[in-house]
Write a protein that holds these residues in place. Structure first.
Motif, PDB file in Angstrom:
ATOM      1  N   ARG A 108      22.071   8.700   2.068  1.00  0.00           N
ATOM      2  CA  ARG A 108      20.827   8.138   2.674  1.00  0.00           C
ATOM      3  C   ARG A 108      19.971   9.312   3.363  1.00  0.00           C
ATOM      4  O   ARG A 108      18.757   9.232   3.674  1.00  0.00           O
ATOM      5  CB  ARG A 108      21.039   7.305   3.962  1.00  0.00           C
ATOM      6  CG  ARG A 108      21.526   5.676   3.339  1.00  0.00           C
ATOM      7  CD  ARG A 108      21.807   5.024   4.557  1.00  0.00           C
ATOM      8  NE  ARG A 108      20.718   4.677   5.369  1.00  0.00           N
ATOM      9  CZ  ARG A 108      20.842   4.819   6.716  1.00  0.00           C
ATOM     10  NH1 ARG A 108      21.841   5.234   7.406  1.00  0.00           N
ATOM     11  NH2 ARG A 108      19.723   4.535   7.476  1.00  0.00           N
ATOM     12  N   GLY A 109      20.748  10.398   3.530  1.00  0.00           N
ATOM     13  CA  GLY A 109      20.388  11.629   4.372  1.00  0.00           C
ATOM     14  C   GLY A 109      20.475  11.220   5.918  1.00  0.00           C
ATOM     15  O   GLY A 109      21.240  10.420   6.271  1.00  0.00           O
ATOM     16  N   SER A 110      19.660  12.338   6.453  1.00  0.00           N
ATOM     17  CA  SER A 110      20.095  12.325   7.958  1.00  0.00           C
ATOM     18  C   SER A 110      18.821  12.702   8.880  1.00  0.00           C
ATOM     19  O   SER A 110      18.040  13.546   8.292  1.00  0.00           O
ATOM     20  CB  SER A 110      21.179  12.940   8.466  1.00  0.00           C
ATOM     21  OG  SER A 110      21.102  14.274   8.035  1.00  0.00           O
ATOM     22  N   VAL A 111      18.424  12.270  10.042  1.00  0.00           N
ATOM     23  CA  VAL A 111      17.380  12.653  10.897  1.00  0.00           C
ATOM     24  C   VAL A 111      18.118  12.978  12.132  1.00  0.00           C
ATOM     25  O   VAL A 111      18.595  12.062  13.001  1.00  0.00           O
ATOM     26  CB  VAL A 111      16.365  11.833  10.934  1.00  0.00           C
ATOM     27  CG1 VAL A 111      15.397  12.409  12.052  1.00  0.00           C
ATOM     28  CG2 VAL A 111      15.560  11.435   9.688  1.00  0.00           C
ATOM     29  N   ARG A 112      18.557  14.029  12.735  1.00  0.00           N
ATOM     30  CA  ARG A 112      19.228  14.566  13.759  1.00  0.00           C
ATOM     31  C   ARG A 112      18.491  15.641  14.651  1.00  0.00           C
ATOM     32  O   ARG A 112      17.292  16.066  14.259  1.00  0.00           O
ATOM     33  CB  ARG A 112      20.596  15.013  13.405  1.00  0.00           C
ATOM     34  CG  ARG A 112      21.463  13.998  12.799  1.00  0.00           C
ATOM     35  CD  ARG A 112      23.026  14.624  12.399  1.00  0.00           C
ATOM     36  NE  ARG A 112      23.783  13.705  11.702  1.00  0.00           N
ATOM     37  CZ  ARG A 112      24.138  13.802  10.410  1.00  0.00           C
ATOM     38  NH1 ARG A 112      23.724  14.572   9.933  1.00  0.00           N
ATOM     39  NH2 ARG A 112      24.842  12.597   9.926  1.00  0.00           N
ATOM     40  N   THR A 113      18.887  16.141  15.540  1.00  0.00           N
ATOM     41  CA  THR A 113      18.569  17.337  16.385  1.00  0.00           C
ATOM     42  C   THR A 113      19.817  18.396  16.281  1.00  0.00           C
ATOM     43  O   THR A 113      21.042  18.163  15.941  1.00  0.00           O
ATOM     44  CB  THR A 113      18.142  17.146  17.596  1.00  0.00           C
ATOM     45  OG1 THR A 113      19.208  16.675  18.440  1.00  0.00           O
ATOM     46  CG2 THR A 113      17.061  16.199  17.766  1.00  0.00           C
ATOM     47  N   LEU A 120       7.948  23.077   5.231  1.00  0.00           N
ATOM     48  CA  LEU A 120       6.730  23.730   5.331  1.00  0.00           C
ATOM     49  C   LEU A 120       5.503  22.825   4.909  1.00  0.00           C
ATOM     50  O   LEU A 120       4.230  22.999   5.074  1.00  0.00           O
ATOM     51  CB  LEU A 120       6.638  24.915   4.380  1.00  0.00           C
ATOM     52  CG  LEU A 120       7.652  25.929   5.020  1.00  0.00           C
ATOM     53  CD1 LEU A 120       7.657  27.123   3.828  1.00  0.00           C
ATOM     54  CD2 LEU A 120       7.136  26.452   6.311  1.00  0.00           C
ATOM     55  N   ASP A 121       5.859  21.620   4.644  1.00  0.00           N
ATOM     56  CA  ASP A 121       4.825  20.670   3.949  1.00  0.00           C
ATOM     57  C   ASP A 121       5.210  19.068   3.773  1.00  0.00           C
ATOM     58  O   ASP A 121       4.594  18.354   3.782  1.00  0.00           O
ATOM     59  CB  ASP A 121       4.506  21.119   2.509  1.00  0.00           C
ATOM     60  CG  ASP A 121       5.458  21.082   1.324  1.00  0.00           C
ATOM     61  OD1 ASP A 121       6.659  20.589   1.639  1.00  0.00           O
ATOM     62  OD2 ASP A 121       5.114  21.310   0.136  1.00  0.00           O
ATOM     63  N   GLN A 122       6.396  18.881   3.495  1.00  0.00           N
ATOM     64  CA  GLN A 122       6.482  17.269   3.309  1.00  0.00           C
ATOM     65  C   GLN A 122       7.721  16.937   4.145  1.00  0.00           C
ATOM     66  O   GLN A 122       7.941  15.613   4.091  1.00  0.00           O
ATOM     67  CB  GLN A 122       7.090  17.234   1.963  1.00  0.00           C
ATOM     68  CG  GLN A 122       8.711  17.816   1.608  1.00  0.00           C
ATOM     69  CD  GLN A 122       8.765  17.833   0.293  1.00  0.00           C
ATOM     70  OE1 GLN A 122       8.245  18.483  -0.696  1.00  0.00           O
ATOM     71  NE2 GLN A 122       9.984  17.367  -0.280  1.00  0.00           N
ATOM     72  N   ILE A 123       8.340  17.298   5.336  1.00  0.00           N
ATOM     73  CA  ILE A 123       9.234  16.759   5.876  1.00  0.00           C
ATOM     74  C   ILE A 123       8.995  15.526   6.600  1.00  0.00           C
ATOM     75  O   ILE A 123       9.836  14.465   6.898  1.00  0.00           O
ATOM     76  CB  ILE A 123      10.012  17.662   6.881  1.00  0.00           C
ATOM     77  CG1 ILE A 123      11.727  17.407   6.936  1.00  0.00           C
ATOM     78  CG2 ILE A 123       9.596  17.987   8.081  1.00  0.00           C
ATOM     79  CD1 ILE A 123      12.306  17.878   5.492  1.00  0.00           C
ATOM     80  N   LEU A 145       8.557  15.359  15.767  1.00  0.00           N
ATOM     81  CA  LEU A 145       9.357  14.911  15.351  1.00  0.00           C
ATOM     82  C   LEU A 145      10.184  15.326  14.010  1.00  0.00           C
ATOM     83  O   LEU A 145      11.288  14.554  13.786  1.00  0.00           O
ATOM     84  CB  LEU A 145       8.697  13.425  14.867  1.00  0.00           C
ATOM     85  CG  LEU A 145       8.265  12.630  16.357  1.00  0.00           C
ATOM     86  CD1 LEU A 145       7.801  11.155  15.783  1.00  0.00           C
ATOM     87  CD2 LEU A 145       9.253  12.460  17.209  1.00  0.00           C
ATOM     88  N   SER A 146       9.510  16.123  13.306  1.00  0.00           N
ATOM     89  CA  SER A 146      10.135  16.538  12.028  1.00  0.00           C
ATOM     90  C   SER A 146      10.304  18.009  12.026  1.00  0.00           C
ATOM     91  O   SER A 146      11.112  18.440  11.141  1.00  0.00           O
ATOM     92  CB  SER A 146       8.874  16.218  10.827  1.00  0.00           C
ATOM     93  OG  SER A 146       7.852  16.952  10.881  1.00  0.00           O
ATOM     94  N   SER A 180      16.649  18.010  12.745  1.00  0.00           N
ATOM     95  CA  SER A 180      17.319  18.909  11.743  1.00  0.00           C
ATOM     96  C   SER A 180      17.373  17.435  10.763  1.00  0.00           C
ATOM     97  O   SER A 180      17.936  16.444  10.917  1.00  0.00           O
ATOM     98  CB  SER A 180      18.679  19.250  11.736  1.00  0.00           C
ATOM     99  OG  SER A 180      19.382  19.645  10.942  1.00  0.00           O
ATOM    100  N   VAL A 181      16.352  17.509   9.795  1.00  0.00           N
ATOM    101  CA  VAL A 181      16.072  16.628   8.725  1.00  0.00           C
ATOM    102  C   VAL A 181      17.210  16.896   7.380  1.00  0.00           C
ATOM    103  O   VAL A 181      16.838  18.219   6.707  1.00  0.00           O
ATOM    104  CB  VAL A 181      14.846  16.292   8.410  1.00  0.00           C
ATOM    105  CG1 VAL A 181      14.703  14.904   7.488  1.00  0.00           C
ATOM    106  CG2 VAL A 181      14.335  15.858   9.739  1.00  0.00           C
ATOM    107  N   MET A 182      17.919  15.995   7.052  1.00  0.00           N
ATOM    108  CA  MET A 182      18.641  16.468   5.411  1.00  0.00           C
ATOM    109  C   MET A 182      19.477  17.680   5.749  1.00  0.00           C
ATOM    110  O   MET A 182      19.519  18.385   4.755  1.00  0.00           O
ATOM    111  CB  MET A 182      17.550  16.456   4.413  1.00  0.00           C
ATOM    112  CG  MET A 182      16.993  15.469   4.208  1.00  0.00           C
ATOM    113  SD  MET A 182      16.070  15.235   2.632  1.00  0.00           S
ATOM    114  CE  MET A 182      14.710  16.492   3.094  1.00  0.00           C
ATOM    115  N   SER A 183      19.888  17.911   6.949  1.00  0.00           N
ATOM    116  CA  SER A 183      20.861  19.001   7.456  1.00  0.00           C
ATOM    117  C   SER A 183      20.132  20.190   7.378  1.00  0.00           C
ATOM    118  O   SER A 183      20.776  21.305   7.489  1.00  0.00           O
ATOM    119  CB  SER A 183      22.122  19.256   6.516  1.00  0.00           C
ATOM    120  OG  SER A 183      23.015  17.701   6.974  1.00  0.00           O
TER     121      SER A 183
END
Length: 699
Positions: free
Chosen positions: A343-348, A133-136, A676-677, A358-361
């Protein structure tokens, strides 16, 4: 006899040091701690409201269950057993569960140590949070460029000589994705050494009123401004990356060609800022002085939010201000989450709306209501809401209201009956804020100095009350037991915190930190990006293909016809913190703050005067709201504060209901998001505004 306890405020990201005087369980005073290593005695009105939260008669003290539409107090064992039983039955039917993590959960380190066990017990695949909602966009950029979703470079304001803030209002927030208590005084100190603050915002905010210069910008057009600044740097030969060349990857060379084709006059027309002003900002950022550019909510919650955050990083690199004293630097906190978590993840991920980021799951909140409203076996049927109020925080709150009513099981972890928790079957309330300890788990890595500060609980738990972490851990155990799975032992947060501190580079123990009630100062930020990078080749990945493609998409959009309607933006006040500080009289007193700010020219064109009522209509909904005519907003822009809307039926906030206001997010739209996010678009919402005609009674 009274005693004074040094404590860190948990309300917002600033984590200011407090001195709380109590006698027994009575709170006598809350003041700023002049000896605190980070906040230097600063205190804002929100901290004084901790007493109201602690003693609020509206705060739930025991679990409640909805029976025939009414709330009934029950015991903890019964609550856990019934929730565990109902969830287990739903899981056996193949029903899909989900969880929403609200903003307050980030301010309670104990939750962070236990929440994974509850997620495993529930069997979660659908995880949502306030992040989308604000920071991804910040996290997407940090992941691709620096190799970790949480590796953030923050402005070193205490040594900066030129600071540009776009779409941020730290004079009200004390920083966001930037822990900067005592912001106003730090600005004055910067100005006293001949430094300058420049603010770019569609509203003359509290921060803008402190600035040496303020420039109005059309909402949602910040990409044009940022591209123009970057283009000005390249065109004038002002780019100097010599300090960073050793850690920049080869993709840096692809940025200048991608920027060259933009036309400065077209960019200026799009954002509303003169070409010369944009060139002047570029020149100052590249001058022989420590400087930084920082962008927050206004540039994140729009269609090109990720592009904006990438451009900000690139400008700081191009001017040689990344990893520089007085520029932007990466903190080295006492508890280093970058070292301790992945590290986290950036996926779909496939959703009811198709493939979505789907960021950080986590899944985007713009899909949240739709996943509960879908009519197939993938529909979310059970939901756990951990310290959040998404009905007021997420887009199209009215649609979310409808969606929550379709759930088979809803459990809220909340102190109050809110606009969201009123839909729940069970509410599990944590104890008051002064009955639990505090550590700035997520905010040390964003602070303007490296430090550590731990606050033990001031009061003992009352009979029958539990902390957030106990509720989460015990419910997880009950669910696992009813599902026939192994039940793990509960590891107390203090033990986990001690291990995380010892495992961080500073090597402090919890006992050492606890023995320093004013905090431990670990010194100013220092250039350390080369050491902190988590990319595979230990270089900054300057131009990810997604960012360059998004630049092309923005270029293609420049010719699009702009809507003739007004553009709606949000705002916050120093006496507010999202939706969860409205039930305190000391913060709510004074003039009604839930107003529609509108420029005098726009008001006159619609027959509106100060104090009149206006109807604001978006694609999804309409609200009626009090008018505030002011030139603090630019022509063509209207503003409604975030976090109001407590007048919904069943909300148990007696003080907030005296001035309930309307919810900005009843007007925002789940169809609009940053591709993108997945971040929701909460800014530059197209609206129409009309005068509400009042009927006069017949004589």
């Amino acid at each position: 006899m009274s005693t004074i306890h040094a404590r860190t405020c948990h309300i917002c990201e600033a984590n200011c040091g407090l001195l709380i005087e109590v006698e027994g369980r009575e709170i006598l005073s809350i003041k700023g701690n002049p000896d605190h290593v980070l906040s230097r005695g600063h205190i804002c009105p929100k901290a004084t409201a901790i007493a109201d939260l602690q003693d609020d008669p509206d705060r739930l003290r025991k679990p409640v269950k909805k029976v025939d539409g009414e709330w009934q107090e029950i015991g903890w064992d019964q609550a856990f057993a019934e929730i565990g039983g109902k969830l287990t039955a739903l899981k056996r039917e193949g029903a899909k569960p989900a969880m929403y993590m609200g903003n307050p959960s980030a301010h309670d380190y104990g939750i962070s140590t236990q929440i994974s066990s509850l997620r495993r017990a529930i069997g979660l695949k659908n995880i949502y949070s306030a992040s989308t909602l604000d920071q991804i966009p910040h996290h997407v950029v940090q992941y691709h460029m620096y190799g970790h979703v949480s590796l953030a470079a923050v402005p070193d304001i205490d040594r900066s000589q030129y600071l540009v803030i776009i779409g941020g209002n730290p004079a009200a927030s004390n920083g966001s994705i930037w822990t900067v208590p005592d912001f106003k005084k730090r600005v004055k100190e910067m100005q006293a050494r001949d430094g300058k603050l420049i603010v770019v915002d569609p509203r003359r905010t509290e921060t803008a009123k402190l600035a040496d210069a303020h420039h109005f910008v059309k909402p949602g057009t910040d990409s044009a401004l940022l591209i123009a600044i970057l283009k000005s740097l390249f065109d004038a030969g002002l780019v100097d990356t010599s300090r960073l060349d050793a850690i920049l990857d080869d993709s840096w060379d692809s940025i200048a060609p991608a920027i060259t084709g933009f036309d400065m006059d077209q960019l200026s027309a799009h954002c509303g800022i003169p070409v010369e002003t944009m060139r002047d900002i570029a020149s100052e950022l590249a001058a022989d002085q420590p400087a930084a550019i920082y962008g927050r909510m206004g540039v994140s919650v729009c269609e090109f939010g990720t592009l904006n955050q990438w451009l900000i990083q690139i400008i700081n690199i191009a001017t040689g201000n990344l990893d520089r004293e007085g520029g932007t630097m990466v903190p080295e906190p006492a508890l280093d989450t970058v070292d301790l978590v992945s590290r986290g993840s950036v996926r779909t991920k496939d959703t009811v709306r198709g493939e979505m980021p789907s960021v950080m799951s986590e899944l985007p909140m713009v899909t949240f209501a739709d996943e509960m409203l879908r009519d197939d076996e993938e529909r979310i049927r059970s939901l756990f809401v951990v310290t959040g109020n998404p009905v007021l925080s997420a887009p199209d709150g009215a649609k979310l209201d409808r969606a929550l009513e379709k759930l088979d099981l809803m459990v809220s972890f909340d102190m109050y009956v809110t606009a969201t928790s009123r839909h729940a079957d069970y509410i599990l309330p944590p104890c008051g804020p002064l009955e639990k300890d505090h550590y700035p788990f997520f905010f040390g890595p964003l602070a303007i100095r490296n430090y550590a500060s731990y606050s033990p609980a001031i009061f003992d738990l009352q009979d029958g009350e539990k902390t957030d972490w106990e509720i989460i851990a015990e419910l997880a155990r009950e669910i696992l037991a009813q599902d026939g799975q192994d039940i793990p032992n509960i590891r107390e947060p203090r033990d986990a915190l001690n291990d995380m501190l010892l495992g961080s580079p500073a090597g402090l123990s919890l006992a050492e930190v606890e023995a320093a009630p004013n905090g431990i100062d670990l010194g100013p930020l220092r250039p350390c990006m080369a050491e902190r990078l988590r990319t595979e080749d230990k270089k900054i990945q300057c131009a990810h293909p997604d960012f360059l493609a998004e630049l092309e998409r923005f270029a293609a959009s420049l010719g699009d016809e702009q809507p003739d309607s007004l553009r709606l933006i949000g705002r916050r006040h120093v006496r507010q913190n999202n939706s969860w500080l409205h039930n305190t009289k000391r913060l709510l007193k004074g003039a009604d703050r839930c107003t529609l700010m509108i420029h005098p020219d726009d008001a006159e064109a619609r027959g509106l005067s100060d104090g009149a009522m206006a109807s604001v209509q978006s694609r999804v909904n309409s609200v009626d709201i009090l008018v505030e005519v002011t030139d603090d907003v630019m022509p063509g822009v209207v503003s409604i504060p975030h976090g109001f809307g407590h007048g919904r039926k069943g909300v148990g906030l007696s003080v907030a209901r005296e001035k309930p206001g309307v919810s900005l997010n009843d007007l925002t739209d789940t169809d609009r998001y940053d591709p993108l996010s997945g971040n929701a678009v909460l800014n530059a919402v197209s609206v129409t505004v009309e005068k509400v005609e009042t009927l006069e009674a017949a004589e």
